[in-house]
Design a protein around this motif. Structure first.
Motif, short mmCIF file in Angstrom:
data_model
loop_
_atom_site.label_atom_id
_atom_site.label_comp_id
_atom_site.label_asym_id
_atom_site.label_seq_id
_atom_site.Cartn_x
_atom_site.Cartn_y
_atom_site.Cartn_z
N LEU A 21 61.54 -2.83 -41.08
CA LEU A 21 62.56 -1.94 -40.52
C LEU A 21 63.02 -2.47 -39.17
CD1 LEU A 21 60.92 1.52 -41.29
CD2 LEU A 21 62.81 0.45 -42.53
N THR A 22 64.28 -2.28 -38.87
CA THR A 22 64.83 -2.65 -37.57
C THR A 22 64.89 -1.41 -36.69
OG1 THR A 22 66.16 -4.39 -38.60
CG2 THR A 22 66.79 -3.68 -36.38
N VAL A 23 64.19 -1.45 -35.56
CA VAL A 23 64.14 -0.30 -34.67
C VAL A 23 64.47 -0.73 -33.25
CG1 VAL A 23 62.40 0.90 -36.07
CG2 VAL A 23 61.67 -0.60 -34.21
N ALA A 24 64.97 0.23 -32.47
CA ALA A 24 65.16 0.04 -31.03
C ALA A 24 63.93 0.62 -30.34
CB ALA A 24 66.42 0.74 -30.56
N GLU A 25 63.27 -0.17 -29.49
CA GLU A 25 62.01 0.25 -28.87
C GLU A 25 62.20 0.60 -27.39
OE1 GLU A 25 58.61 -1.92 -31.56
OE2 GLU A 25 59.20 -2.88 -29.67
N THR A 26 61.41 1.59 -26.94
CA THR A 26 61.37 1.98 -25.54
C THR A 26 59.96 1.74 -25.01
OG1 THR A 26 62.99 3.73 -25.94
CG2 THR A 26 61.72 3.86 -23.90
N PRO A 27 59.77 0.83 -24.04
CA PRO A 27 58.42 0.55 -23.53
C PRO A 27 57.80 1.80 -22.90
CG PRO A 27 60.00 -1.12 -22.81
CD PRO A 27 60.80 0.00 -23.38
N PHE A 28 56.47 1.89 -22.96
CA PHE A 28 55.78 3.02 -22.34
C PHE A 28 55.36 2.67 -20.91
CE2 PHE A 28 52.48 0.57 -24.52
CZ PHE A 28 51.53 0.39 -23.52
N ALA A 29 55.22 3.70 -20.09
CA ALA A 29 54.73 3.52 -18.72
C ALA A 29 53.21 3.67 -18.71
CB ALA A 29 55.36 4.56 -17.80
N THR A 30 52.57 3.29 -17.60
CA THR A 30 51.11 3.38 -17.47
C THR A 30 50.74 4.06 -16.16
OG1 THR A 30 50.79 1.36 -18.76
CG2 THR A 30 48.96 2.07 -17.37
N THR A 31 49.88 5.06 -16.27
CA THR A 31 49.32 5.71 -15.09
C THR A 31 47.88 5.24 -14.92
OG1 THR A 31 50.71 7.67 -15.36
CG2 THR A 31 48.71 7.91 -14.03
N ALA A 32 47.59 4.63 -13.77
CA ALA A 32 46.25 4.08 -13.53
C ALA A 32 45.53 4.90 -12.47
CB ALA A 32 46.35 2.63 -13.09
N THR A 33 44.25 5.18 -12.71
CA THR A 33 43.41 5.90 -11.75
C THR A 33 42.22 5.02 -11.40
OG1 THR A 33 44.04 8.03 -12.72
CG2 THR A 33 42.07 7.99 -11.32
N GLU A 34 42.11 4.66 -10.11
CA GLU A 34 40.98 3.83 -9.68
C GLU A 34 39.77 4.72 -9.37
OE1 GLU A 34 39.17 1.79 -5.79
OE2 GLU A 34 41.32 2.26 -5.75
N ARG A 35 38.60 4.33 -9.85
CA ARG A 35 37.37 5.10 -9.58
C ARG A 35 36.25 4.16 -9.15
NH1 ARG A 35 37.36 9.40 -14.71
NH2 ARG A 35 39.18 10.59 -13.98
N ARG A 36 35.42 4.65 -8.21
CA ARG A 36 34.24 3.91 -7.78
C ARG A 36 33.23 4.87 -7.18
NH1 ARG A 36 34.76 2.87 -2.13
NH2 ARG A 36 36.89 3.27 -1.35
N LEU A 37 31.98 4.42 -7.08
CA LEU A 37 30.88 5.24 -6.57
C LEU A 37 30.28 4.58 -5.33
CD1 LEU A 37 29.17 5.91 -10.01
CD2 LEU A 37 30.14 7.68 -8.53
N GLU A 38 29.79 5.43 -4.42
CA GLU A 38 29.13 4.93 -3.21
C GLU A 38 27.90 5.79 -2.94
OE1 GLU A 38 30.01 4.60 1.60
OE2 GLU A 38 31.71 4.67 0.20
N VAL A 39 26.78 5.13 -2.63
CA VAL A 39 25.54 5.84 -2.30
C VAL A 39 25.13 5.42 -0.88
CG1 VAL A 39 23.12 6.23 -2.88
CG2 VAL A 39 24.82 5.89 -4.71
N ASN A 40 25.11 6.41 0.02
CA ASN A 40 24.69 6.15 1.41
C ASN A 40 23.22 6.52 1.52
OD1 ASN A 40 24.17 6.34 4.24
ND2 ASN A 40 26.39 6.52 4.59
N LEU A 41 22.38 5.48 1.65
CA LEU A 41 20.94 5.72 1.72
C LEU A 41 20.54 6.41 3.02
CD1 LEU A 41 19.71 2.28 0.30
CD2 LEU A 41 19.91 4.45 -0.92
N SER A 42 21.32 6.20 4.07
CA SER A 42 20.99 6.81 5.36
C SER A 42 21.20 8.31 5.33
CB SER A 42 21.83 6.18 6.47
OG SER A 42 21.58 4.80 6.58
N THR A 43 22.29 8.74 4.69
CA THR A 43 22.61 10.17 4.68
C THR A 43 22.20 10.84 3.38
OG1 THR A 43 24.82 9.78 3.79
CG2 THR A 43 24.58 9.76 6.19
N GLN A 44 21.67 10.03 2.43
CA GLN A 44 21.29 10.55 1.11
C GLN A 44 22.47 11.31 0.48
OE1 GLN A 44 17.93 10.24 -0.62
NE2 GLN A 44 18.45 8.47 0.69
#
Length: 484
Positions: free
Chosen positions: A353-376
């Motif tokens: 089939l011949t179709v006209a396509e529309t690209p999708f957008a992307t929502t990115a969420t950055e995640r990371r963890l931090e452990v402070n041993l001094s302050t627990q």
């Protein structure tokens, strides 16, 4: 002066030649007769009248020799000397058509001609070759003898003619058949059943021998032999395999995606399988396909869907929470039914089939963890902003939590810890465990509520609810920074 005079007794010829001389003084003129000129001999034209026809004949013969086949030439017993290539081709075809095979059987004799059998030779090529090899203008090629010609017969035509001419010699074979079995949703073969009849190979060989030798009639023993069906079991099996292969893939495709599959039974209802001359063919009805084509826009068209991904600090994707979907719209359905019908008839069930396509957008969420041993304290960062900061309990001085940069690895919702022979402790049913450095992990601690103080054997203890949130929130590969 000089005058012409004529003797009284002179004939016309004499008078024509007389002259008179007379003086001016009146004296008697002197008469003199001019000698008669000898007559010019008249040319005889007899040779010319004879020579013209002879010359014309020679010219015609020379011209004819340039287009005629040499005397004595023949093709498969058919004399073609003195003929043009076209005339020779006609003579060859006519002789083959008239050659008669007499079938001698216990039920009597039956006659059938080459024309009845659908016999043929490449008469034009044979005639052209006869002229090229034996032209009349080259006497060295005269009387060359006969050349061979391969005779073929059309099996379907010959079988029908023999059955019509000698029906008592035939027990009709039953052709193999191809049908669609609704129970298995597949095409199946009904095997062929052989019959009895005249051996076509024997008839063809007899016709060939008679034609080569110049005979117009030949007789063969027509004892019945086994006769295979025109549509054989093997041919039916091949058609079944091809049709079932079509059913495996039949549908409307966008790229490599089988976007709109077609049910096997529906596809089979579009197809008509037939056998002609032993060959299986199939056709498709565009009118039946049209209903599926009309439903294509609703099945194919869609809006673009934005992708939602979790990434690390460098943008690497850790988890695709929502897959992005490209939007598409079918450009037109005009002519699809007819085009698909043509493809199916050729054994191809994949319709692009011949179709006209529309690209999708992307929502990115950055995640990371931090452990402070001094302050627990354990921090959850999202897009470089602190989402949560929880009091936690890391390793005791005798089993400290290791500082460094790590990533979440193996995760398990429930685990016994330290419960092995020789272990110094055993804690059962530890919930929401997410390892980040060897045997060090985030997990829930139901056995104490002293968060904000060191308490563990090296792990990071969290309240059970917080551990559950972190377990779900931090995908494998999430960065963990442990520091003082």
């Amino acid at each position: 002066m000089t005058d012409l005079v004529t003797r009284p007794d002179a004939d016309a010829d004499d008078r024509d030649g007389a002259t008179v001389d007379g003086g001016s003084d009146g004296s008697v003129p002197t008469v003199a007769w001019a000698p008669v000129e000898p007559g010019r001999p008249k040319k005889k034209r007899t040779a010319l009248w004879i020579g013209l026809p002879v010359g014309a004949t020679l010219t015609a013969l020379i011209a004819a020799s340039l287009v005629l086949i040499a005397p004595g030439a023949s093709v498969a017993g058919v004399p073609v000397g003195g003929l043009t290539a076209g005339g020779a081709a006609d003579a060859i075809s006519a002789r083959l058509a008239e050659t008669t095979v007499v079938l001698d059987s216990p039920d009597g004799t039956f006659e059938i001609t080459g024309a009845d059998l659908g016999a043929s030779v490449d008469a034009k090529a044979l005639a052209d070759a006869a002229f090229a090899e034996n032209p009349m203008w080259n006497p060295s090629t005269w009387y060359p003898g006969s050349s061979d010609a391969a005779v073929t017969i059309d099996q379907a035509t010959a079988t029908a003619a023999l059955q019509s001419t000698a029906p008592d010699l035939y027990l009709a074979p039953v052709d193999a058949a191809v049908t669609f079995d609704a129970a298995s949703a597949s095409y199946v073969t009904t095997p062929a059943v052989p019959g009895e009849g005249v051996d076509l190979a024997t008839v063809q060989a007899a016709l060939q021998t008679a034609f080569d030798s110049g005979q117009t009639t030949t007789t063969v023993d027509a004892a019945p032999v086994a006769v295979d069906a025109l549509a054989t079991t093997e041919e039916a099996d091949a058609a079944v395999a091809a049709l079932n292969s079509v059913l495996e893939t039949v549908g409307f495709y966008v790229g490599q995606e089988r976007t709109v599959p077609v049910d096997r039974t529906v596809a089979a209802s579009w197809l008509t399988v037939s056998s002609e001359g032993g060959e299986f063919t199939y056709t498709a009805d565009p009118a039946l396909i049209q209903a599926s084509v009309d439903a294509l826009p609703a099945a194919v068209n869609r809006d673009a869907v934005t992708a939602n991904v979790i990434t690390d600090s460098s943008g690497g994707v850790l988890l695709e929470k929502v897959a992005g979907v490209t939007g598409r719209a079918l450009e037109s359905t005009d002519g699809i039914a007819s085009a698909f019908a043509s493809q199916l008839a050729e054994g191809n069930g994949v319709f692009p089939l011949t179709v006209a396509e529309t690209p999708f957008a992307t929502t990115a969420t950055e995640r990371r963890l931090e452990v402070n041993l001094s302050t627990q304290t354990t921090y959850l960062y999202e897009n470089d902003q602190v989402l949560y900061a929880w009091a936690s309990s890391t390793g005791l001085p005798t089993s400290p939590t290791t500082p460094g940069s790590f990533r979440i690895g193996w995760k398990t919702p429930l685990q016994d810890m330290g419960c092995f022979p020789g272990a110094t402790y055993c804690t059962e049913n530890v919930p929401w465990v997410a390892y980040f450095n060897g045997d060090e992990a985030f997990h829930g601690a139901y056995w104490h509520n002293n968060f904000g103080n060191v308490m563990s054997h090296g792990c990071v203890n969290l309240p059970v609810a917080s551990a559950k949130f972190l377990y779900d929130w931090a995908p494998k590969g999430t960065e963990v920074w442990v520091h003082y």
